[in-house]
Design an enzyme around this catalytic site. Structure first.
Site, mmCIF file in Angstrom:
data_model
loop_
_atom_site.group_PDB
_atom_site.id
_atom_site.type_symbol
_atom_site.label_atom_id
_atom_site.label_comp_id
_atom_site.label_asym_id
_atom_site.label_seq_id
_atom_site.Cartn_x
_atom_site.Cartn_y
_atom_site.Cartn_z
ATOM 1 N N GLU A 110 15.844 14.900 13.874
ATOM 2 C CA GLU A 110 15.307 15.361 15.165
ATOM 3 C C GLU A 110 14.118 16.303 15.012
ATOM 4 O O GLU A 110 13.371 16.538 15.962
ATOM 5 C CB GLU A 110 16.413 16.030 16.000
ATOM 6 C CG GLU A 110 17.430 15.044 16.541
ATOM 7 C CD GLU A 110 16.957 14.323 17.808
ATOM 8 O OE1 GLU A 110 15.881 13.707 17.790
ATOM 9 O OE2 GLU A 110 17.671 14.392 18.825
ATOM 10 N N THR A 167 10.764 16.399 24.874
ATOM 11 C CA THR A 167 11.721 17.439 24.497
ATOM 12 C C THR A 167 11.006 18.660 23.961
ATOM 13 O O THR A 167 11.326 19.799 24.306
ATOM 14 C CB THR A 167 12.691 16.888 23.445
ATOM 15 O OG1 THR A 167 13.405 15.795 24.023
ATOM 16 C CG2 THR A 167 13.682 17.942 22.980
HETATM 17 N N1 LIG Z 1 12.875 6.827 15.631
HETATM 18 C C1 LIG Z 1 12.385 7.364 16.768
HETATM 19 N N2 LIG Z 1 12.801 6.892 17.951
HETATM 20 C C2 LIG Z 1 12.332 7.439 19.115
HETATM 21 N N3 LIG Z 1 11.417 8.435 19.189
HETATM 22 C C3 LIG Z 1 10.973 8.904 18.019
HETATM 23 C C4 LIG Z 1 11.451 8.407 16.786
HETATM 24 N N4 LIG Z 1 10.846 9.078 15.818
HETATM 25 C C5 LIG Z 1 10.008 9.950 16.424
HETATM 26 N N5 LIG Z 1 10.071 9.832 17.740
HETATM 27 C C6 LIG Z 1 9.270 10.586 18.737
HETATM 28 O O1 LIG Z 1 10.148 11.376 19.526
HETATM 29 C C7 LIG Z 1 9.694 11.430 20.885
HETATM 30 C C8 LIG Z 1 10.889 11.105 21.764
HETATM 31 O O2 LIG Z 1 11.803 12.145 21.532
HETATM 32 P P1 LIG Z 1 12.229 13.071 22.754
HETATM 33 O O3 LIG Z 1 11.041 13.697 23.364
HETATM 34 O O4 LIG Z 1 13.312 13.923 22.224
HETATM 35 O O5 LIG Z 1 12.765 11.979 23.774
HETATM 36 P P2 LIG Z 1 14.262 11.733 24.242
HETATM 37 O O6 LIG Z 1 14.432 12.651 25.401
HETATM 38 O O7 LIG Z 1 14.307 10.297 24.599
HETATM 39 O O8 LIG Z 1 15.131 12.061 23.049
HETATM 40 C C9 LIG Z 1 8.611 10.408 21.071
HETATM 41 O O9 LIG Z 1 7.391 11.111 21.242
HETATM 42 C C10 LIG Z 1 8.576 9.642 19.746
HETATM 43 O O10 LIG Z 1 7.260 9.404 19.359
HETATM 44 N N1 LIG Z 2 19.315 20.386 23.553
HETATM 45 C C1 LIG Z 2 18.113 19.573 23.589
HETATM 46 C C2 LIG Z 2 18.482 18.168 24.001
HETATM 47 C C3 LIG Z 2 17.311 17.223 24.080
HETATM 48 O O1 LIG Z 2 17.777 15.971 24.569
HETATM 49 P P1 LIG Z 2 16.768 14.720 24.743
HETATM 50 O O2 LIG Z 2 17.629 13.570 25.128
HETATM 51 O O3 LIG Z 2 15.806 15.113 25.836
HETATM 52 O O4 LIG Z 2 16.074 14.558 23.424
HETATM 53 C C4 LIG Z 2 17.098 20.187 24.536
HETATM 54 O O5 LIG Z 2 17.470 20.365 25.689
HETATM 55 O O6 LIG Z 2 15.985 20.495 24.088
#
Ligand SMILES: Nc1ncnc2c1ncn2[C@@H]1O[C@H](COP(=O)(O)OP(=O)(O)O)[C@@H](O)[C@H]1O
Ligand SMILES: N[C@@H](CCOP(=O)(O)O)C(=O)O
Length: 294
Positions: free
Chosen positions: A122, A171
């Site tokens: 992450e 995020t």
């Molecule tokens: N294997 C992966 N799958 C999805 N997103 C990824 C991955 N590796 C890196 N990322 C990056 O993480 C971001 C999505 O993560 P995040 O913002 O936490 O979204 P979510 O809320 O769906 O978790 C995107 O910008 C993407 O480019």
């Molecule tokens: N605790 C994290 C959870 C992020 O969840 P996502 O599904 O948006 O990746 C935060 O709130 O930052």
């Protein structure tokens, strides 16, 4: 074993007051992750995230997990979870890859033991190794993460209505919104809500779970990013939802409700976003059981 295929589902993290601690596994949507031995670490992506998700292992959540486990593998991610939606799109490939490598090379980790490894992935998405998406993705149910420990609690039979408004919230950006410190009274309120949520799950009391989802730290600082949040929440509650929360860092909103009310709740939430000029995707699912080999 030549190749391992797993299904790694979407997750809804925080559940209101459980910021970086609580997360809920969903049954659908899910990514399919294929892992096979290779000469060098390589990532391929098909589906929703193709073209936007980095293939560089150093910038991909699955790649960081494979590096942490010291394995050269070809990882194929069949991506079905909307990126940056608040549904753990970055976590599912990380969790699935950790589980698949463990199986492929018979490393002997327990599901709980895989959680901190998957959390390292992450860093590529959120900049920190938070485990409240990868935890439920691996463990299933309602998962509590603290340090390197993860415990799953079975949930009562509830429907999960997810509404994905046409708003982009990463995020990383949503984390930067949060204050570094919160007043003692605010901390006490959130710890109380998180404890009552877990108590509601273990006592099979969905109304207690629902009440505990709302009025949290996460909601206070992040709901302004979601236009119409209060009206959408009120619409869901008026149709019988137990409670409503921002899913993860948003913008997805989830409502927990009795199965027979889920369509009514979904329609009301979409209608309220519509009154604010916002279009949405939506789906109805149930609590998931964690990563599975398929
Ligand atoms: N294997 C992966 N799958 C999805 N997103 C990824 C991955 N590796 C890196 N990322 C990056 O993480 C971001 C999505 O993560 P995040 O913002 O936490 O979204 P979510 O809320 O769906 O978790 C995107 O910008 C993407 O480019
Ligand atoms: N605790 C994290 C959870 C992020 O969840 P996502 O599904 O948006 O990746 C935060 O709130 O930052």
């Amino acid at each position: 074993m030549e190749r391992v295929r797993v299904r790694a589902s979407a997750t809804s993290a925080n559940l209101g007051a459980g910021f970086d601690v609580l997360g809920l596994a969903l049954d659908e949507p899910y990514d399919v992750i294929e892992v096979e031995p290779a000469e060098r670490l390589e990532i391929r992506i098909v589906g929703k995230g193709a073209g936007s998700i980095p293939l560089d292992p150093e910038k991909n959540t699955a790649g960081l997990v494979a590096k942490a486990m010291g394995r050269d593998v070809l990882i194929t991610i069949h991506s079905n979870i909307r990126p940056s939606g608040g549904l753990g799109s970055s976590a599912a490939p990380a969790a699935g890859t950790a589980f698949a490598i463990n199986e492929l090379f018979s490393l002997g980790y327990t599901r709980e033991g895989l959680v901190p490894i998957a959390a390292k992935g992450e860093v590529a998405a959120a900049g920190v190794a938070h485990a409240d998406n990868v935890g439920p993705c691996i463990m299933g149910g309602l998962t509590i993460v603290c340090g390197d420990h993860a415990k799953s609690v079975a949930m009562p039979d509830v429907s999960v209505v997810a509404i994905l408004p046409d708003i982009e919230v990463s995020t990383k950006a949503a984390r930067e919104l949060l204050p570094a410190c919160v007043p003692l009274r605010e901390m006490v309120l959130n710890v109380g809500k998180a404890c009552m949520l877990v108590a509601g799950a273990s006592s099979k009391d969905p109304a207690m779970i629902g009440r505990s989802l709302m009025g949290s730290f996460n909601e206070k600082y992040r709901s302004p990013l979601i236009k119409g949040y209060e009206d959408v929440r009120a619409g869901a509650l008026s149709q019988g939802a137990y409670g409503v929360a921002i899913s993860g860092s948003g913008p997805t909103m989830i409502a927990l409700c009795p199965g027979e009310r889920s369509k009514h709740v979904e329609k009301a939430m979409i209608g309220q976003f519509g009154k604010h000029g916002i279009s949405c995707e939506s789906f109805i699912t149930r609590v998931g059981q964690g990563v599975q080999i398929i």
